[in-house]
Enzyme design. Structure first.
Site, short mmCIF file in Angstrom:
data_model
loop_
_atom_site.label_atom_id
_atom_site.label_comp_id
_atom_site.label_asym_id
_atom_site.label_seq_id
_atom_site.Cartn_x
_atom_site.Cartn_y
_atom_site.Cartn_z
N GLU A 1 -3.40 -35.83 147.48
CA GLU A 1 -1.98 -35.75 148.14
C GLU A 1 -1.67 -37.25 148.19
OE1 GLU A 1 -0.40 -32.74 149.54
OE2 GLU A 1 -2.07 -31.85 148.16
N HIS B 1 -0.84 -33.91 156.47
CA HIS B 1 -1.45 -34.93 155.93
C HIS B 1 -2.20 -35.93 156.95
CE1 HIS B 1 1.39 -33.92 152.44
NE2 HIS B 1 0.24 -34.02 151.83
N CYS C 1 6.75 -40.30 155.33
CA CYS C 1 6.92 -39.63 154.20
C CYS C 1 7.81 -39.90 153.31
CB CYS C 1 7.34 -38.02 154.85
SG CYS C 1 5.97 -37.06 155.62
#
Length: 441
Positions: free
Chosen positions: A174, A247, A365
């Site tokens: 990721e 995450h 992000c």
């Protein structure tokens, strides 16, 4: 040469919408099927980029991907010209069409894992694009993201671009959302903290899957030629994943010798902190927030830890948080006290990123961190470097091309595709990226 940490933010794409595609992302699920505002989303992101540039930080822009992904739609068996492919997909499977129209590439913390030249054996900056194997809509990004990164960091003397890991569950990667680089100085060798949610010792989450695997983290570390003494692998706390920490950057953020995290960020957290402290010669500065001060659910709801921890040119440390932190009483009280009493955090700055936040992406992000020395700062594509002129050009570009309202059902409109491709064709010239989009080749 003096090294700095640059931030490259993802520019929100014209198809920004709330389709609710991300499993385990509570904000994405909560706002599913609501109306989005792509124009406002892009302008909010640009305002943050400009503000950080104005503070004297090196700030770059990463272009959005071309959506809809017509190549994938055709691979999935939809035939005809472009407009017919979109209409047929909308009739047969709106969910697949939504996946192929997702603007999720805006969250470039998932674009790649980056290792600075100070840490790599060959003294070059290394990039591995994330395969994002856990989510269909995100797994479609990898090939195109790699192309954007190569056009942005386009000097092979300084930048190395690795292939993504194979797109299989055991190698789910990721990107930088699960990677933190710690150290005493940007120009000196540091410590790479890889967080994983699946594989390896310790309990697995039971409600939501762990997206990052230990095997993927180990493979990226090998690609980037990191010595074992420079790497710490830490399991995400399974309880945190089950509460929406899909995450690690939703529950922890670090920069230089500072680690800011919730007490339930990692499994066996005391051991993880001890190992990091040893690797940093006993100099780790830990800000660990207790559950009794900020409950895990409040941390996820506010995105307190999906913040940017920035070292300003004057040496002060700035914490950039989303406006949602003001709306959660425990979080806002904690931040006010932190700003007043902390010897580590000098200032807290709030940004309105509502459009991104409704889809589950905060300040952290939206950015990819790239540590670079002076030669590397001069070597990346300077047309993507934020300044006053670029900001004004991009604001004008957004105003001319973006809609101010978009529903998931609007993805079936071929006119949206035409508008998006026209906008991105112009953007690729503005940022001097070359023919990076499929419709240009």
């Amino acid at each position: 040469m003096r090294a700095i940490e640059a931030n490259f933010d993802g520019l929100v794409g014209p198809t920004h919408n709330y389709a609710g595609l991300a499993v385990g992302n509570l904000a994405s699920q909560r706002h599913q099927a609501q109306a989005s505002n792509p124009r406002e989303a892009a302008l909010q992101g640009l305002a943050k980029m400009k503000a950080l540039h104005d503070l004297g930080l090196v700030q770059g822009v990463l272009a959005p991907l071309a959506r809809p992904d017509l190549k994938t739609l055709r691979r999935l068996g939809f035939y005809g010209n472009d407009a017919e492919v979109i209409r047929n997909a909308a009739l047969a499977s709106p969910r697949l069409l939504a996946a192929c129209c997702s603007a999720s590439s805006m969250w470039v913390a998932n674009a790649a894992t980056v290792t600075p030249s100070a840490d790599a054996a060959d003294q070059r900056v290394h990039f591995t694009p994330a395969n994002l194997a856990s989510q269909l809509h995100r797994s479609l990004e990898t090939e195109h993201t790699a192309r954007v990164l190569q056009a942005t960091f386009n000097d092979s003397r300084h930048f190395v671009h690795h292939p993504a890991l194979p797109t299989v569950a055991v190698l789910g990667d990721e990107g930088a959302a699960n990677h933190t680089r710690l150290g005493h100085d940007y120009g000196a060798p540091g410590v790479a903290l890889f967080a994983y949610g699946s594989g390896g010792p310790g309990p697995e989450p039971t409600r939501y899957p762990g997206r990052q695997t230990l095997e993927a983290s180990r493979a990226v570390a090998r690609q980037h030629r990191l010595d074992e003494s420079q790497v710490v692998f830490a399991r995400q706390h399974p309880e945190a994943i089950d509460q929406g920490v899909f995450h690690n950057d939703v529950i922890a953020v670090g920069n230089l010798d500072i680690l800011f995290c919730h007490e339930h960020a990692f499994y066996n957290q005391e051991q993880v902190v001890r190992e990091l402290n040893v690797r940093l010669g006993g100099a780790l500065r830990l800000i660990q927030v207790a559950e009794q001060d900020v409950a895990l659910a409040d941390a996820v709801r506010s995105y307190l830890f999906n913040s940017q921890l920035l070292r300003l040119p004057d040496g002060r440390t700035l914490l950039v948080v989303p406006a949602e932190c003001r709306q959660v009483t425990s979080v806002w009280q904690y931040l006010q006290e932190l700003e007043q009493t902390s010897s580590v955090i000098d200032k807290v700055q709030v940004f309105d990123l509502r459009q991104s936040m409704h889809n589950g992406g905060g300040p952290a992000c939206l950015r990819l961190r790239v540590v670079m020395n002076e030669a590397e700062q001069s070597a990346f594509n300077q047309a993507t470097r934020m300044d006053d002129a670029l900001y004004q050009r991009l604001v004008d570009w957004v105003g001319r091309h973006y809609r101010d309202r978009l529903m998931p059902a609007d993805l079936a409109d071929p006119q949206l595709m035409d508008e998006s491709f026209t906008a991105l064709d112009e953007l690729s010239r503005l940022l001097q990226l070359g023919a990076i989009y499929p419709f240009q080749r």
